[in-house]
Scaffold this motif. Structure first.
Motif, PDB file in Angstrom:
ATOM      1  N   GLU A  89       0.841  -1.212   0.000  1.00  0.00           N
ATOM      2  CA  GLU A  89       0.000   0.000   0.000  1.00  0.00           C
ATOM      3  C   GLU A  89       0.867   1.249   0.000  1.00  0.00           C
ATOM      4  O   GLU A  89       0.554   2.256  -0.622  1.00  0.00           O
ATOM      5  CB  GLU A  89      -0.890   0.010   1.247  1.00  0.00           C
ATOM      6  CG  GLU A  89      -2.192  -0.732   1.036  1.00  0.00           C
ATOM      7  CD  GLU A  89      -3.069  -0.736   2.279  1.00  0.00           C
ATOM      8  OE1 GLU A  89      -3.002   0.238   3.050  1.00  0.00           O
ATOM      9  OE2 GLU A  89      -3.797  -1.723   2.460  1.00  0.00           O
ATOM     10  N   GLN A  90       1.972   1.167   0.743  1.00  0.00           N
ATOM     11  CA  GLN A  90       2.885   2.308   0.856  1.00  0.00           C
ATOM     12  C   GLN A  90       3.472   2.672  -0.516  1.00  0.00           C
ATOM     13  O   GLN A  90       3.521   3.843  -0.883  1.00  0.00           O
ATOM     14  CB  GLN A  90       4.010   1.911   1.810  1.00  0.00           C
ATOM     15  CG  GLN A  90       4.573   3.052   2.597  1.00  0.00           C
ATOM     16  CD  GLN A  90       5.664   2.551   3.545  1.00  0.00           C
ATOM     17  OE1 GLN A  90       5.835   1.342   3.753  1.00  0.00           O
ATOM     18  NE2 GLN A  90       6.409   3.473   4.110  1.00  0.00           N
ATOM     19  N   THR A  91       3.891   1.668  -1.252  1.00  0.00           N
ATOM     20  CA  THR A  91       4.462   1.923  -2.581  1.00  0.00           C
ATOM     21  C   THR A  91       3.380   2.416  -3.534  1.00  0.00           C
ATOM     22  O   THR A  91       3.600   3.348  -4.309  1.00  0.00           O
ATOM     23  CB  THR A  91       5.116   0.642  -3.142  1.00  0.00           C
ATOM     24  OG1 THR A  91       6.055   0.155  -2.195  1.00  0.00           O
ATOM     25  CG2 THR A  91       5.811   0.905  -4.464  1.00  0.00           C
ATOM     26  N   ALA A  92       2.208   1.803  -3.462  1.00  0.00           N
ATOM     27  CA  ALA A  92       1.106   2.220  -4.335  1.00  0.00           C
ATOM     28  C   ALA A  92       0.764   3.682  -4.089  1.00  0.00           C
ATOM     29  O   ALA A  92       0.519   4.450  -5.036  1.00  0.00           O
ATOM     30  CB  ALA A  92      -0.111   1.336  -4.092  1.00  0.00           C
ATOM     31  N   ALA A  93       0.796   4.095  -2.808  1.00  0.00           N
ATOM     32  CA  ALA A  93       0.477   5.483  -2.469  1.00  0.00           C
ATOM     33  C   ALA A  93       1.523   6.431  -3.043  1.00  0.00           C
ATOM     34  O   ALA A  93       1.196   7.541  -3.498  1.00  0.00           O
ATOM     35  CB  ALA A  93       0.378   5.640  -0.954  1.00  0.00           C
ATOM     36  N   LEU A  94       2.801   6.006  -3.046  1.00  0.00           N
ATOM     37  CA  LEU A  94       3.867   6.838  -3.621  1.00  0.00           C
ATOM     38  C   LEU A  94       3.574   7.129  -5.087  1.00  0.00           C
ATOM     39  O   LEU A  94       3.903   8.189  -5.604  1.00  0.00           O
ATOM     40  CB  LEU A  94       5.216   6.101  -3.550  1.00  0.00           C
ATOM     41  CG  LEU A  94       5.976   6.072  -2.230  1.00  0.00           C
ATOM     42  CD1 LEU A  94       7.228   5.229  -2.399  1.00  0.00           C
ATOM     43  CD2 LEU A  94       6.341   7.490  -1.806  1.00  0.00           C
ATOM     44  N   GLY A  95       2.995   6.140  -5.745  1.00  0.00           N
ATOM     45  CA  GLY A  95       2.693   6.276  -7.169  1.00  0.00           C
ATOM     46  C   GLY A  95       1.281   6.759  -7.418  1.00  0.00           C
ATOM     47  O   GLY A  95       0.773   6.603  -8.540  1.00  0.00           O
ATOM     48  N   GLY A  96       0.624   7.313  -6.379  1.00  0.00           N
ATOM     49  CA  GLY A  96      -0.725   7.854  -6.540  1.00  0.00           C
ATOM     50  C   GLY A  96      -1.755   6.810  -6.944  1.00  0.00           C
ATOM     51  O   GLY A  96      -2.808   7.149  -7.485  1.00  0.00           O
ATOM     52  N   GLY A  97      -1.427   5.542  -6.744  1.00  0.00           N
ATOM     53  CA  GLY A  97      -2.367   4.462  -7.062  1.00  0.00           C
ATOM     54  C   GLY A  97      -2.262   3.966  -8.496  1.00  0.00           C
ATOM     55  O   GLY A  97      -2.653   2.851  -8.808  1.00  0.00           O
ATOM     56  N   THR A  98      -1.678   4.792  -9.382  1.00  0.00           N
ATOM     57  CA  THR A  98      -1.574   4.381 -10.792  1.00  0.00           C
ATOM     58  C   THR A  98      -0.132   4.100 -11.208  1.00  0.00           C
ATOM     59  O   THR A  98       0.130   3.726 -12.349  1.00  0.00           O
ATOM     60  CB  THR A  98      -2.120   5.483 -11.725  1.00  0.00           C
ATOM     61  OG1 THR A  98      -1.313   6.664 -11.541  1.00  0.00           O
ATOM     62  CG2 THR A  98      -3.571   5.798 -11.433  1.00  0.00           C
ATOM     63  N   GLY A  99       0.802   4.309 -10.277  1.00  0.00           N
ATOM     64  CA  GLY A  99       2.204   3.995 -10.572  1.00  0.00           C
ATOM     65  C   GLY A  99       3.029   5.168 -11.050  1.00  0.00           C
ATOM     66  O   GLY A  99       4.201   5.000 -11.404  1.00  0.00           O
ATOM     67  N   LYS A 100       2.465   6.365 -11.050  1.00  0.00           N
ATOM     68  CA  LYS A 100       3.224   7.529 -11.527  1.00  0.00           C
ATOM     69  C   LYS A 100       4.479   7.712 -10.676  1.00  0.00           C
ATOM     70  O   LYS A 100       4.399   7.716  -9.452  1.00  0.00           O
ATOM     71  CB  LYS A 100       2.340   8.771 -11.462  1.00  0.00           C
ATOM     72  CG  LYS A 100       2.868   9.905 -12.315  1.00  0.00           C
ATOM     73  CD  LYS A 100       1.784  10.946 -12.563  1.00  0.00           C
ATOM     74  CE  LYS A 100       2.328  12.182 -13.233  1.00  0.00           C
ATOM     75  NZ  LYS A 100       3.172  11.919 -14.381  1.00  0.00           N
ATOM     76  N   GLY A 101       5.631   7.817 -11.328  1.00  0.00           N
ATOM     77  CA  GLY A 101       6.884   8.004 -10.593  1.00  0.00           C
ATOM     78  C   GLY A 101       7.496   6.718 -10.084  1.00  0.00           C
ATOM     79  O   GLY A 101       8.541   6.742  -9.447  1.00  0.00           O
TER      80      GLY A 101
END
Ligand SMILES: O=P(O)(O)OC[C@H]1O[C@H](OP(=O)(O)OP(=O)(O)O)[C@H](O)[C@@H]1O
Ligand SMILES: Nc1nc2[nH]cnc2c(=O)[nH]1
Ligand SMILES: [Mg+2]
Length: 172
Positions: A89-101
């Protein structure tokens, strides 16, 4: 490789890669990625993506490293693609849920089946592989070396040194 009419490893052109070559190819990949970033985190596609992900993360100074764990090939036979674990969840949140960045790293794309799954999970992430075959190439944002579809890449962690018979004794 794929199931059904797909050629077996023995029928393909062997492309052996040494540790030294792999390291150099990963560094070359990072040169390109450095011009595309910055990235929040690296996501390795297990298991083959773990090795390039470590090298790329080291070169880019990234310390957040996650995995998408998949099972598909049993040696050279491609089966159903199973996602055993997604990103945290932490990584997904870093990517705004869609993987950006987020930077997704795998060793290669072949048929593109794994790449398609990755794109479906994290559509805005940057997907990088070290090697690419023509069928999978359109799914990759950045790669270093293209090999033909009828090639089989032998990675250093799957191979070892062995005696080679001289050419005159029938070596291929
Ligand atoms: O484009 P595709 O046809 O999907 O093939 C590419 C995938 O195949 C290999 O993984 P494999 O499933 O052999 O597992 P591994 O990484 O655990 O060795 C490779 O590491 C890629 O992840
Ligand atoms: N080692 C290896 N695994 C693969 N999985 C799909 N294609 C390949 C390949 O060419 N080499
Ligand atoms: Mg893999």
């Amino acid at each position: 490789m794929g199931s059904g009419a797909e050629a077996s490893v023995a029928e393909r052109r062997p492309f052996p890669v040494s540790w030294d070559q792999f390291h150099r190819d990963c560094r070359a990949l990072t040169w390109r990625l450095n011009a595309v970033g910055p990235f929040h985190a690296v996501v390795a596609i297990t298991r083959g993506g773990l090795v390039p992900a470590a090298i790329v993360a080291r070169e880019l100074g990234l310390r957040v490293i996650d995995t998408i764990c998949v099972a598909s090939y049993a040696h050279d036979k491609q089966g159903e693609l199973q996602v055993l674990k997604g990103v945290s969840e932490q990584t997904a949140a870093l990517g705004g849920g869609t993987g950006k960045g987020l930077l997704i790293v795998d060793d290669l794309v072949d048929t593109g089946k794994t790449g398609r799954m990755v794109r479906d999970l994290l559509p805005d992430a940057h997907f990088a592989t070290v090697y690419a075959k023509p069928k999978g190439k359109p799914l990759v944002d950045t790669f270093i070396t293209e090999v033909s579809q009828d090639t089989w890449i032998f990675f250093p962690w799957d191979t070892g040194l062995s005696f080679q018979p001289p050419l005159k004794d029938g070596a291929a």
